[in-house]
Design an enzyme around this catalytic site. Structure first.
Site, PDB file in Angstrom:
ATOM      1  N   HIS A  91     -18.193 -31.588 -96.303  1.00  0.00           N
ATOM      2  CA  HIS A  91     -17.021 -32.451 -96.521  1.00  0.00           C
ATOM      3  C   HIS A  91     -16.763 -32.796 -97.980  1.00  0.00           C
ATOM      4  O   HIS A  91     -15.850 -33.575 -98.276  1.00  0.00           O
ATOM      5  CB  HIS A  91     -17.164 -33.753 -95.727  1.00  0.00           C
ATOM      6  CG  HIS A  91     -17.018 -33.557 -94.254  1.00  0.00           C
ATOM      7  ND1 HIS A  91     -17.884 -32.780 -93.535  1.00  0.00           N
ATOM      8  CD2 HIS A  91     -16.103 -34.020 -93.355  1.00  0.00           C
ATOM      9  CE1 HIS A  91     -17.514 -32.775 -92.263  1.00  0.00           C
ATOM     10  NE2 HIS A  91     -16.440 -33.518 -92.125  1.00  0.00           N
ATOM     11  N   CYS A 153     -15.795 -40.450 -89.573  1.00  0.00           N
ATOM     12  CA  CYS A 153     -15.382 -39.110 -89.139  1.00  0.00           C
ATOM     13  C   CYS A 153     -16.608 -38.406 -88.562  1.00  0.00           C
ATOM     14  O   CYS A 153     -17.630 -38.294 -89.230  1.00  0.00           O
ATOM     15  CB  CYS A 153     -14.826 -38.341 -90.332  1.00  0.00           C
ATOM     16  SG  CYS A 153     -14.604 -36.602 -90.014  1.00  0.00           S
ATOM     17  N   TYR A 167     -20.244 -45.209 -95.825  1.00  0.00           N
ATOM     18  CA  TYR A 167     -19.834 -46.495 -95.245  1.00  0.00           C
ATOM     19  C   TYR A 167     -18.935 -46.259 -94.037  1.00  0.00           C
ATOM     20  O   TYR A 167     -18.292 -45.216 -93.895  1.00  0.00           O
ATOM     21  CB  TYR A 167     -19.072 -47.344 -96.275  1.00  0.00           C
ATOM     22  CG  TYR A 167     -17.639 -46.902 -96.378  1.00  0.00           C
ATOM     23  CD1 TYR A 167     -16.659 -47.520 -95.599  1.00  0.00           C
ATOM     24  CD2 TYR A 167     -17.280 -45.827 -97.166  1.00  0.00           C
ATOM     25  CE1 TYR A 167     -15.353 -47.063 -95.628  1.00  0.00           C
ATOM     26  CE2 TYR A 167     -15.988 -45.365 -97.197  1.00  0.00           C
ATOM     27  CZ  TYR A 167     -15.025 -45.991 -96.422  1.00  0.00           C
ATOM     28  OH  TYR A 167     -13.746 -45.536 -96.428  1.00  0.00           O
ATOM     29  N   ASN A 453     -18.929 -40.413-102.936  1.00  0.00           N
ATOM     30  CA  ASN A 453     -18.628 -39.633-101.724  1.00  0.00           C
ATOM     31  C   ASN A 453     -17.145 -39.265-101.630  1.00  0.00           C
ATOM     32  O   ASN A 453     -16.770 -38.473-100.774  1.00  0.00           O
ATOM     33  CB  ASN A 453     -19.070 -40.385-100.464  1.00  0.00           C
ATOM     34  CG  ASN A 453     -20.461 -39.968-100.009  1.00  0.00           C
ATOM     35  OD1 ASN A 453     -20.992 -38.959-100.471  1.00  0.00           O
ATOM     36  ND2 ASN A 453     -21.051 -40.727 -99.116  1.00  0.00           N
ATOM     37  N   TYR A 454     -16.326 -39.862-102.490  1.00  0.00           N
ATOM     38  CA  TYR A 454     -14.939 -39.403-102.610  1.00  0.00           C
ATOM     39  C   TYR A 454     -14.834 -38.637-103.927  1.00  0.00           C
ATOM     40  O   TYR A 454     -14.087 -39.008-104.835  1.00  0.00           O
ATOM     41  CB  TYR A 454     -13.956 -40.587-102.585  1.00  0.00           C
ATOM     42  CG  TYR A 454     -13.902 -41.303-101.249  1.00  0.00           C
ATOM     43  CD1 TYR A 454     -14.313 -40.671-100.072  1.00  0.00           C
ATOM     44  CD2 TYR A 454     -13.413 -42.604-101.146  1.00  0.00           C
ATOM     45  CE1 TYR A 454     -14.259 -41.314 -98.852  1.00  0.00           C
ATOM     46  CE2 TYR A 454     -13.355 -43.259 -99.930  1.00  0.00           C
ATOM     47  CZ  TYR A 454     -13.785 -42.611 -98.776  1.00  0.00           C
ATOM     48  OH  TYR A 454     -13.718 -43.258 -97.571  1.00  0.00           O
TER      49      TYR A 454
HETATM   50  P1  FDA Z   1     -21.389 -31.534 -98.105  1.00  0.00           P
HETATM   51  O1  FDA Z   1     -22.255 -30.631 -97.324  1.00  0.00           O
HETATM   52  O2  FDA Z   1     -20.136 -30.971 -98.677  1.00  0.00           O
HETATM   53  O3  FDA Z   1     -22.246 -32.231 -99.229  1.00  0.00           O
HETATM   54  C1  FDA Z   1     -21.742 -33.171-100.155  1.00  0.00           C
HETATM   55  C2  FDA Z   1     -22.630 -33.200-101.390  1.00  0.00           C
HETATM   56  O4  FDA Z   1     -23.982 -33.484-101.033  1.00  0.00           O
HETATM   57  C3  FDA Z   1     -22.687 -31.870-102.127  1.00  0.00           C
HETATM   58  O5  FDA Z   1     -22.895 -32.126-103.494  1.00  0.00           O
HETATM   59  C4  FDA Z   1     -23.907 -31.213-101.535  1.00  0.00           C
HETATM   60  O6  FDA Z   1     -24.481 -30.208-102.348  1.00  0.00           O
HETATM   61  C5  FDA Z   1     -24.842 -32.386-101.352  1.00  0.00           C
HETATM   62  N1  FDA Z   1     -25.749 -32.174-100.225  1.00  0.00           N
HETATM   63  C6  FDA Z   1     -25.403 -31.922 -98.939  1.00  0.00           C
HETATM   64  N2  FDA Z   1     -26.491 -31.799 -98.190  1.00  0.00           N
HETATM   65  C7  FDA Z   1     -27.562 -31.959 -98.992  1.00  0.00           C
HETATM   66  C8  FDA Z   1     -28.957 -31.914 -98.769  1.00  0.00           C
HETATM   67  N3  FDA Z   1     -29.464 -31.687 -97.565  1.00  0.00           N
HETATM   68  N4  FDA Z   1     -29.775 -32.099 -99.825  1.00  0.00           N
HETATM   69  C9  FDA Z   1     -29.270 -32.318-101.067  1.00  0.00           C
HETATM   70  N5  FDA Z   1     -27.948 -32.376-101.326  1.00  0.00           N
HETATM   71  C10 FDA Z   1     -27.096 -32.196-100.299  1.00  0.00           C
HETATM   72  N6  FDA Z   1     -17.300 -41.153 -96.560  1.00  0.00           N
HETATM   73  C11 FDA Z   1     -17.657 -42.400 -96.169  1.00  0.00           C
HETATM   74  O7  FDA Z   1     -18.504 -43.031 -96.813  1.00  0.00           O
HETATM   75  N7  FDA Z   1     -17.091 -42.963 -95.068  1.00  0.00           N
HETATM   76  C12 FDA Z   1     -16.173 -42.299 -94.302  1.00  0.00           C
HETATM   77  O8  FDA Z   1     -15.710 -42.831 -93.296  1.00  0.00           O
HETATM   78  C13 FDA Z   1     -15.800 -40.979 -94.700  1.00  0.00           C
HETATM   79  N8  FDA Z   1     -14.874 -40.268 -93.990  1.00  0.00           N
HETATM   80  C14 FDA Z   1     -14.596 -38.964 -94.333  1.00  0.00           C
HETATM   81  C15 FDA Z   1     -13.711 -38.214 -93.554  1.00  0.00           C
HETATM   82  C16 FDA Z   1     -13.410 -36.900 -93.891  1.00  0.00           C
HETATM   83  C17 FDA Z   1     -12.452 -36.110 -93.030  1.00  0.00           C
HETATM   84  C18 FDA Z   1     -14.000 -36.324 -95.047  1.00  0.00           C
HETATM   85  C19 FDA Z   1     -13.665 -34.913 -95.446  1.00  0.00           C
HETATM   86  C20 FDA Z   1     -14.898 -37.056 -95.813  1.00  0.00           C
HETATM   87  C21 FDA Z   1     -15.196 -38.380 -95.473  1.00  0.00           C
HETATM   88  N9  FDA Z   1     -16.090 -39.140 -96.229  1.00  0.00           N
HETATM   89  C22 FDA Z   1     -16.400 -40.423 -95.837  1.00  0.00           C
HETATM   90  C23 FDA Z   1     -16.736 -38.567 -97.424  1.00  0.00           C
HETATM   91  C24 FDA Z   1     -18.126 -38.037 -97.091  1.00  0.00           C
HETATM   92  O9  FDA Z   1     -19.023 -39.116 -96.953  1.00  0.00           O
HETATM   93  C25 FDA Z   1     -18.635 -37.147 -98.231  1.00  0.00           C
HETATM   94  O10 FDA Z   1     -17.779 -36.057 -98.409  1.00  0.00           O
HETATM   95  C26 FDA Z   1     -20.068 -36.678 -97.970  1.00  0.00           C
HETATM   96  O11 FDA Z   1     -20.683 -36.319 -99.167  1.00  0.00           O
HETATM   97  C27 FDA Z   1     -20.072 -35.539 -97.000  1.00  0.00           C
HETATM   98  O12 FDA Z   1     -21.347 -35.113 -96.659  1.00  0.00           O
HETATM   99  P2  FDA Z   1     -21.486 -33.631 -96.046  1.00  0.00           P
HETATM  100  O13 FDA Z   1     -22.923 -33.373 -95.833  1.00  0.00           O
HETATM  101  O14 FDA Z   1     -20.554 -33.480 -94.895  1.00  0.00           O
HETATM  102  O15 FDA Z   1     -20.877 -32.764 -97.224  1.00  0.00           O
END
Ligand code: FDA
Length: 511
Positions: A91, A153, A167, A453-454
């Protein structure tokens, strides 16, 4: 191209050579020559802005089944000088988990998604490839009076989300997801498997809010589950400009951050009507959860926020887990199984964030509305999330996320578009930048705070080579304020050669 394909061959050969006999790596690897490469790549791209033909693609995608696969990937990537991007839920707003300008490998945590809930001790271990939906589902499966304060989400991955704060609707009561992390398992640049004790408090502090990607690969988190009542109440009350939306919103700024912490009222501002037909207006949706019944909520609202005119018919009582579906946009009564659905396609979008420390005057709020009338804003939204309550009690340095007491709410600006091509991207991105520029006098400054996170690369990025402390602190202090310094010290100790890097990773100090 030759160099890149050689790197990729060498990297693959290294992986094959170093993989354990009982865990052959060949069936968890995708290269562009595999027919399933595109689906492995694109199933977790949540922003079509980063799936165009010109978006750089990974040489290899590795989907580890266990710790040894992660260790082997890190070893071979260092040996063959290929970058690693770690993806959990995909995300990232700027696609940093799956796009890089240099030859790179995606370490995709999709197969590491075990969740084990311990209701006796109110804790859980969650692997980083699990989604929030899966986490909520399995908590509810064990108990209807336990919950977890994370995002709204259901497809978000816990790997990225917890490491950036995280959050949701429980933040005024219990703080962020990262405030409720008790332990973590991480693989560092040397391939060591570390827990909280062996990594030490500095590194544990850094990965719980400082963005995991700068420090290693998070394999799993141990979290503290929190009590929720058997019944909560939700409502969404919509007001147009002709129904005093501006006045009510103005008042909301005084009420929402100061009211009972069992009550969370966010505001979603959208344009209504069509830009093309000239009947565009603005709507404010007051979208809320109360951790209790209607009988207490209605008098509370009548006393503290009569301007909204909330009545019993606006409110629905439900279990906390049903409220998760409600906030995710599902109908009441929908099966909880939707929480296990991992698919999510979002058009192209760009987002930005701000923190507000003083209520914004009505006249200044009115100045926002014309933005919604521009043609780029047909699909745009501004979300205001109140702080206060528990958020104001936690110190700015408890975790790297620093936006605590003094911030009354956070703003998120979002603009979506479906047209392809750079012209559409440029016009929508420039719309959101104009809105952000308009907001400057009304939001935090020095630094103008932002939520990691944004992710927003407009606020500053690293150089492709070495980045100085000074340059990185341009974006770093916006996300982390004074905590940026400590993050740099932790980075310098754990990854001095800056192997784990991206456009907004914490740089090590160079000596
Ligand atoms: P992703 O896999 O893209 O990782 C995000 C970052 O973390 C990258 O830099 C990645 O390399 C690193 N990373 C991921 N996994 C890792 C691991 N295992 N070890 C080390 N680094 C790692 N936020 C919020 O606080 N409240 C909300 O309600 C929402 N709602 C929301 C809705 C939608 C539709 C989206 C697209 C996004 C949100 N967000 C959000 C933002 C969300 O919290 C943010 O994008 C997070 O970083 C997403 O984590 P993911 O693992 O899904 O992303």
């Amino acid at each position: 191209l030759l160099t890149s394909s050689r790197t990729h061959e060498d990297f693959l050969q290294c992986l094959t050579l170093h993989s354990e006999k009982d865990k052959p790596i060949s069936n968890i690897i995708y290269t562009p020559s595999n027919s399933s490469y595109s689906s492995a790549l694109n199933s977790y791209v949540r922003n079509t802005r980063f799936s165009t033909p010109s978006t750089p693609k990974p040489e290899v995608i590795v989907t580890p089944l266990g710790v040894s696969h992660i260790q082997e990937t890190l070893y071979c990537a260092q040996k063959h000088r290929i970058q690693v991007r770690v993806r959990s839920g995909g995300h990232d707003y700027e696609g940093l988990s799956f796009v890089s300008p240099k030859p790179f490998v995606i370490l995709d945590m999709i197969n590491l998604r075990n969740i084990s809930i311990d209701v006796e001790n109110n804790t859980a271990w969650v692997q980083s490839g699990a989604t929030l939906g899966e986490l909520y589902y399995w908590i509810a499966n064990k108990s209807r009076t336990l919950g977890f304060p994370a995002g709204v989400c259901q497809t978000i991955g816990v790997g990225g989300h917890f490491s950036g704060g995280g959050y949701g609707t429980l933040l005024r009561k219990y703080g962020l997801a990262a405030d409720n992390v008790l332990d973590a398992h991480l693989i560092d640049v040397k391939g060591r498997f570390l827990d909280r004790k062996s990594m030490g408090e500095d590194l544990f502090w850094a990965i719980g809010g400082g963005g995991g990607a700068s420090f290693g690969v998070i394999v799993s988190w141990k979290i503290k589950l929190v009590p929720v009542p058997a019944n909560v109440t939700v409502f969404t009350v919509r007001k147009g400009l002709e129904q005093n939306a501006t006045k009510i919103l103005h008042r909301w700024q005084y009420v929402a951050p100061n009211i009972d912490r069992d009550l969370f009222i966010r505001v979603i501002l959208t344009g209504s009507g069509s830009v093309q037909y000239g009947n565009r207006s603005v709507q404010a949706s007051f979208n809320s959860i109360y951790l209790g019944g209607k009988d207490k909520l209605i008098p509370l609202m009548q006393k503290s926020f009569p301007e909204l005119g909330l009545v019993s018919e606006d409110c629905t009582e439900m279990s906390w887990i049903q409220s998760i579906l409600y906030f995710a946009g599902f109908q009441n009564g929908q099966s909880l199984d939707v929480l296990l659905n991992r698919s999510l396609t979002i058009n192209s979008y760009k987002a930005k964030s701000d923190y507000v420390r003083q209520p914004i005057l009505e006249a200044a709020l009115e100045g926002i509305w014309p933005s919604f009338f521009e043609k780029e804003a047909q699909s745009s939204v501004i979300i205001l999330n109140p702080y206060g309550g528990r958020m104001s009690e936690i110190s700015e340095s408890a975790i790297p996320f620093p936006h605590r007491a003094g911030n009354i709410y956070k703003i998120q600006y979002l603009v979506y578009w479906s047209e392809e091509g750079t012209a559409a991207t440029e016009s929508h991105v420039s719309w959101i930048r104009r809105l952000y520029a308009y907001m400057a006098p009304y939001v935090s400054n020095s630094p103008r705070e932002a939520y990691i996170n944004y992710r927003d690369l407009d606020i500053g990025e690293n150089n492709e080579g070495n980045t100085s402390y000074r340059q990185a602190s341009i974006w770093g202090t916006k996300y982390f304020k004074n905590n940026f310094k400590r993050l740099v010290f932790v980075k310098t100790a754990i990854d001095p050669s800056n192997f784990f890097r991206n456009e907004q990773s914490i740089p090590p100090l160079s000596f």
